[in-house]
Design a protein around this motif. Structure first.
Motif, PDB file in Angstrom:
ATOM      1  N   GLY A 139      66.785  74.759 132.880  1.00  0.00           N
ATOM      2  CA  GLY A 139      67.557  75.786 132.205  1.00  0.00           C
ATOM      3  C   GLY A 139      68.922  76.090 132.792  1.00  0.00           C
ATOM      4  N   PRO A 194      66.926  81.103 132.457  1.00  0.00           N
ATOM      5  CA  PRO A 194      66.393  79.735 132.547  1.00  0.00           C
ATOM      6  C   PRO A 194      64.875  79.674 132.497  1.00  0.00           C
ATOM      7  CG  PRO A 194      67.964  80.186 134.334  1.00  0.00           C
ATOM      8  CD  PRO A 194      67.721  81.486 133.632  1.00  0.00           C
ATOM      9  N   GLN A 224      63.408  80.908 125.071  1.00  0.00           N
ATOM     10  CA  GLN A 224      63.711  80.558 126.470  1.00  0.00           C
ATOM     11  C   GLN A 224      64.913  79.623 126.650  1.00  0.00           C
ATOM     12  OE1 GLN A 224      60.372  79.500 128.825  1.00  0.00           O
ATOM     13  NE2 GLN A 224      61.552  78.285 130.279  1.00  0.00           N
ATOM     14  N   GLY A 225      65.793  80.012 127.551  1.00  0.00           N
ATOM     15  CA  GLY A 225      66.846  79.116 128.007  1.00  0.00           C
ATOM     16  C   GLY A 225      68.067  79.009 127.117  1.00  0.00           C
ATOM     17  N   ALA A 283      61.223  90.825 142.037  1.00  0.00           N
ATOM     18  CA  ALA A 283      61.922  91.200 143.263  1.00  0.00           C
ATOM     19  C   ALA A 283      62.182  92.693 143.345  1.00  0.00           C
ATOM     20  CB  ALA A 283      63.249  90.432 143.364  1.00  0.00           C
ATOM     21  N   ALA A 288      66.547  87.923 141.664  1.00  0.00           N
ATOM     22  CA  ALA A 288      65.730  87.453 140.553  1.00  0.00           C
ATOM     23  C   ALA A 288      65.730  85.943 140.429  1.00  0.00           C
ATOM     24  CB  ALA A 288      66.242  88.061 139.250  1.00  0.00           C
ATOM     25  N   PRO A 293      66.943  73.761 127.826  1.00  0.00           N
ATOM     26  CA  PRO A 293      66.213  75.036 127.884  1.00  0.00           C
ATOM     27  C   PRO A 293      64.746  74.883 128.271  1.00  0.00           C
ATOM     28  CG  PRO A 293      67.384  74.776 125.769  1.00  0.00           C
ATOM     29  CD  PRO A 293      67.490  73.473 126.492  1.00  0.00           C
ATOM     30  N   GLY A 296      65.126  84.773 135.834  1.00  0.00           N
ATOM     31  CA  GLY A 296      66.467  84.284 136.148  1.00  0.00           C
ATOM     32  C   GLY A 296      67.480  84.840 135.169  1.00  0.00           C
ATOM     33  N   LEU A 297      68.728  84.723 135.536  1.00  0.00           N
ATOM     34  CA  LEU A 297      69.831  85.247 134.712  1.00  0.00           C
ATOM     35  C   LEU A 297      71.068  84.454 135.075  1.00  0.00           C
ATOM     36  CD1 LEU A 297      71.368  87.253 132.912  1.00  0.00           C
ATOM     37  CD2 LEU A 297      71.381  88.859 134.826  1.00  0.00           C
ATOM     38  N   GLN A 298      71.580  83.717 134.097  1.00  0.00           N
ATOM     39  CA  GLN A 298      72.806  82.952 134.332  1.00  0.00           C
ATOM     40  C   GLN A 298      73.846  83.403 133.311  1.00  0.00           C
ATOM     41  OE1 GLN A 298      72.798  78.464 134.095  1.00  0.00           O
ATOM     42  NE2 GLN A 298      73.849  78.741 136.036  1.00  0.00           N
ATOM     43  N   ILE A 299      74.835  84.184 133.817  1.00  0.00           N
ATOM     44  CA  ILE A 299      75.910  84.683 132.957  1.00  0.00           C
ATOM     45  C   ILE A 299      76.997  83.618 132.914  1.00  0.00           C
ATOM     46  CG2 ILE A 299      77.612  86.517 132.640  1.00  0.00           C
ATOM     47  CD1 ILE A 299      75.698  88.286 134.326  1.00  0.00           C
ATOM     48  N   SER A 329      61.435  83.514 127.822  1.00  0.00           N
ATOM     49  CA  SER A 329      61.855  84.078 126.551  1.00  0.00           C
ATOM     50  C   SER A 329      62.003  85.581 126.735  1.00  0.00           C
ATOM     51  CB  SER A 329      60.822  83.781 125.458  1.00  0.00           C
ATOM     52  OG  SER A 329      60.781  82.399 125.178  1.00  0.00           O
ATOM     53  N   PRO A 387      67.581  95.236 136.273  1.00  0.00           N
ATOM     54  CA  PRO A 387      66.360  94.431 136.179  1.00  0.00           C
ATOM     55  C   PRO A 387      65.151  95.090 136.819  1.00  0.00           C
ATOM     56  CG  PRO A 387      67.738  93.614 137.956  1.00  0.00           C
ATOM     57  CD  PRO A 387      68.475  94.788 137.341  1.00  0.00           C
ATOM     58  N   GLY A 421      55.417  83.047 124.288  1.00  0.00           N
ATOM     59  CA  GLY A 421      54.825  83.689 125.458  1.00  0.00           C
ATOM     60  C   GLY A 421      55.097  85.173 125.565  1.00  0.00           C
ATOM     61  N   ILE A 422      55.419  85.814 124.443  1.00  0.00           N
ATOM     62  CA  ILE A 422      55.730  87.235 124.520  1.00  0.00           C
ATOM     63  C   ILE A 422      55.493  87.893 123.161  1.00  0.00           C
ATOM     64  CG2 ILE A 422      58.199  87.145 123.890  1.00  0.00           C
ATOM     65  CD1 ILE A 422      58.507  88.928 126.580  1.00  0.00           C
ATOM     66  N   THR A 482      72.080  83.092 129.759  1.00  0.00           N
ATOM     67  CA  THR A 482      70.738  82.518 129.534  1.00  0.00           C
ATOM     68  C   THR A 482      69.781  83.056 130.592  1.00  0.00           C
ATOM     69  OG1 THR A 482      71.060  80.615 131.006  1.00  0.00           O
ATOM     70  CG2 THR A 482      71.670  80.304 128.690  1.00  0.00           C
ATOM     71  N   SER A 501      71.083  80.531 139.142  1.00  0.00           N
ATOM     72  CA  SER A 501      71.096  81.925 138.709  1.00  0.00           C
ATOM     73  C   SER A 501      71.771  82.819 139.751  1.00  0.00           C
ATOM     74  CB  SER A 501      69.660  82.431 138.496  1.00  0.00           C
ATOM     75  OG  SER A 501      69.167  82.044 137.242  1.00  0.00           O
ATOM     76  N   SER A 553      59.959  86.374 136.896  1.00  0.00           N
ATOM     77  CA  SER A 553      61.243  85.993 137.504  1.00  0.00           C
ATOM     78  C   SER A 553      62.015  85.123 136.519  1.00  0.00           C
ATOM     79  CB  SER A 553      61.008  85.235 138.831  1.00  0.00           C
ATOM     80  OG  SER A 553      60.434  86.066 139.805  1.00  0.00           O
ATOM     81  N   PHE A 557      62.452  92.853 137.688  1.00  0.00           N
ATOM     82  CA  PHE A 557      61.804  91.566 137.891  1.00  0.00           C
ATOM     83  C   PHE A 557      60.874  91.699 139.107  1.00  0.00           C
ATOM     84  CE2 PHE A 557      65.878  89.230 136.175  1.00  0.00           C
ATOM     85  CZ  PHE A 557      65.697  89.823 134.942  1.00  0.00           C
ATOM     86  N   PHE A 594      60.507  90.076 129.379  1.00  0.00           N
ATOM     87  CA  PHE A 594      60.589  88.640 129.598  1.00  0.00           C
ATOM     88  C   PHE A 594      59.191  88.052 129.783  1.00  0.00           C
ATOM     89  CE2 PHE A 594      64.447  90.596 131.173  1.00  0.00           C
ATOM     90  CZ  PHE A 594      65.427  89.850 130.542  1.00  0.00           C
ATOM     91  N   SER A 595      59.050  86.790 129.408  1.00  0.00           N
ATOM     92  CA  SER A 595      57.764  86.116 129.532  1.00  0.00           C
ATOM     93  C   SER A 595      57.544  85.521 130.919  1.00  0.00           C
ATOM     94  CB  SER A 595      57.672  85.003 128.477  1.00  0.00           C
ATOM     95  OG  SER A 595      58.675  84.029 128.699  1.00  0.00           O
TER      96      SER A 595
END
Lengths: 208, 208, 208, 208, 208, 208
Positions: free
Chosen positions: C143, A103, A142-143, A74, F17, C103, A168-171, A106, A70, B83-84, A101, C123, A166, A72, A162-163
């Protein structure tokens, strides 16, 4: 020649007013709902706006044969507050970025090397997936749950944007099986059986 | 097995509710401040979310030895409302993307081939520029003048992403010298002399 | 008494200007990224702002012993453009709202009857869950995967509100097993085995 | 009379809840992407919401015979977070506000004295300009190049408002010729010749 | 000279992409939560961005000896989607703009002639008011009750700007006494006695 | 089994992130226009996302026979930055929530017990009110005057949700008569007579 006087007075005001051009993240300052605190403009240099961390391939010597690196806010403080960020996807042959996703954003993906089968599922439960070749781009709203799979016989490389700084990333697997969420709750809320849950917890390091 | 009943009832409501997951542009419908009208969800296919138009190099046989190929909402309807958006930059040896702004978006650039000298100027009149190598990324805050120059001895390729589906693009020379803005007004507001203005109007096709 | 003259002139202008107070959805008009088109103000009545569809319990005679009844913009046109919507959750004894995301919105839940065990996963892969009693409220950030389970020995009822008129709803099992997403792709992206995928597809009506 | 009890209890809660009515800038606190930190409500007075700095004409004894006096969040802390700010434009006879952009806001101008020729150039490269008389207003969309010129035989005065408390201000000549951006880069990205660049650098104080 | 080729190709793409630079209101098209539909760019002229309706004083021959002349999106289509609008306040000697709110925008006021006592009341129930002289500006945070009173012995003129193209306008007396809201409901919800309500309904044209 | 390595590396990046998943309010940190500072993620627990303060009825032993209990960001830090909040309305028999606005949010109300007559007045001066029974929901657009009255013969209970974590609350009578706004200014801006103003100031604790 009186112009410099004019310029100097404008400089004064615009340098104050310009603070919102950008807000390079001060990762040690207080954070708010809109992002990190801003580094003092006087300390900002071009290196705050440049990031080289996506230049090297991520380590794909793992079970998914893939890596997400990433950039991002951070990792890349220059994007803080600017509504955008990036990441690099490396997929070795057979590599998979599992169902996940973001969260808060997009995503748009561009294939730079190899070919990738990518897809997402909508709230209306429609499935959209396609095999992308080099140079193709695809957008993931998004999401929503989405995935990327190496669809070729060699390594694949993609950059994603990404739009949000930050996103986020949820696997999915990690969220379900990689923490201390009690197995009973997982089973009740996913219809997965106990054996499957326990097995995947074993693989992904989950407890409970 | 009663589950399908549950699913069917949820399907009904969620298919209604899901309309805002995405809003693929109907380029023929009315447009509003937030973007284009949405194509009917039932007519949306995966091809609305995939764009191949960035797969081929733009034509750099021109005086700037460079080309910008956009994938904004007008070209890539799937990004409408999300948004992108993206674009592709091709710079032949010696190629230049001239000084320009995007009035409605921040931009992040990744160098995929070659090396690029990129920079921007802030409201506080600080200059930030650097030579980027393959894999480097750089962010350009919204609305600020910026440029990209091929910094190597071979072709360069970059993908840029924007924090809006319709970022806009205002190329400085084109805005000043490529339309019917009267030369007198240009001279008064830029301090350029008449000969320079007339010469560039000649090159860029401006009148007045 | 000259006041009515003043008022009449103000009425004229403010009635024009006031159009953006609200934008009751015209479900037959074009839709854009910000929501549905607005019904003509002259045709709007108080009934556009009131919805009685959450007054009756949803049908919980199904395998999850639960029901979600939405009052999103598609059902309750008065919320269009206002950044808010609602839904009703009914959970019979043993009822479960399965793992899902919205989402496009954060959610706040208030328990009106019974008790509910609710939770979400972040996340950063932290798990937050708790047993809520009548009158407790809980917030679920936008999300993220979350769930609600009847934690008592009688029916439970909750109202949930969303930070968007069209929050979307993606139910995990339904997204994975209730459509035509090929089993092979599911297996590759979730680590679930073929037997589990096929079994759940059977239950949830999926094909492929 | 029990009302005061009610009021007191409401006062308590609403005084907490009201913090977001406004957020007067604490210019010494940390700054974030959404603006400056808020001054403690208890220390806020009416003088935070009133600014007298636009009451006097700016100094137009300079080469552009014009002056811009800003009331952005940095000068007028009361507008912080409120999505609006102002500035005053003074144009002596022959005065010009040179070609510039506001990267973060749209602008609306009202002519209070004299007459002003104002214009902007769109992304589609259309030119919109007109001579404005006293009382006319004109809007300049966000981020686009625009200018104002005294179109009369006496001084002109205008107030401009912005859709952001920190709109930024990028004056074209100043951005190109008033800093240390190397001449070679300017020439490559603007098609201006070296003599022109060097001359304007001399006038505007640029180096490199 | 190959530059025109480059320019032509950029023109094509940017003219598409530029649609979102502005969105001049088509008052006859469908309206959405973000504002009016956009007029076709090809039909837009500079006159869409200029409004002369604030150039003449409003009629102050009424009981409040004051007038508000709006330049919101409904009157001035050029501001649609741009996050800003204006109005003109005329206050004859003794004139008053009665207590009111703008539900959708913050406001900034500049005194152009005369002196004005202006104030607002916060959610925390603090009162902020001050006598403003020519050139002073004051900001009124979104949605709060505020007022303006001519504080001098001659006419006063002010321009006000709003952080929305459709800020709305709710005049307290008019909202309470100028429509068909039943007197009983007014009395219950305001603590005003029946005689007062009936008297003001008579003055302001209310029924019920 | 190499998966844990992959997971660990993703954990590292995603935990950074993920900071913007939520931003639990640190009520002692600096506040900005977007809300309170965020509590450190490591110190966040499920109790930050759960609030029990709406579980008990507010005290309705007062002159309005009603009570509002807020769960805004100041009381319920978990909603900070999430675009949503709640409150509880208790109305004893004959109880009234007086005419008020929320300057920063739209509101949706669900009747949980009893029946409530609720209404609002638009900028166009239309009145929308209706008697709501248990289970009915009603939406009140942002910033408009509205009220709730117990319409039955027993206690009524409603939950209301807002499209902002800090919606603000401006109670009309309290704003006019419960502070030090001079009576003369009130009379000039509301057309109320001196006796009425003084009487209500007496009741509501106002001075001046």
């Amino acid at each position: 020649m009186i112009l410099p006087i004019f310029i100097a007075s404008l400089l004064f005001s615009s340098s104050y007013a310009a603070v919102q051009d950008f807000c390079v993240a001060d990762l040690n300052g207080p954070e708010g709902p809109a992002g990190y605190s801003c580094k003092k403009p006087a300390k900002v240099t071009v290196d705050d706006f440049v990031f080289s961390g996506l230049g090297a391939a991520g380590n794909t010597s793992n079970i998914i044969k893939a890596a997400v690196t990433p950039a991002f806010a951070a990792q890349f403080p220059g994007v803080n507050g600017l509504g955008i960020s990036m990441a690099r996807l490396d997929l070795a042959t057979g590599g998979v970025i599992p169902m996940h996703t973001h969260p808060g954003a997009s995503e748009v993906l561009v294939v730079v090397q190899g070919s990738i089968c990518a897809g997402f599922i909508s709230s209306a439960n429609s499935v959209y997936f396609k095999s992308l070749k080099m140079g193709d781009i695809m957008v993931f709203p998004q999401g929503l749950l989405h995935f990327q799979i190496n669809a070729g016989r060699s390594s694949a490389l993609a950059y994603v944007s990404f739009s949000s700084p930050s996103p986020g990333l949820q696997i999915l697997d990690y969220a379900l099986f990689g923490n201390n969420l009690p197995s009973e709750l997982i089973e009740q809320t996913t219809f997965l059986d106990d054996a499957t849950v326990k097995k995947l917890k074993g693989v992904l390091g989950g407890s409970g």
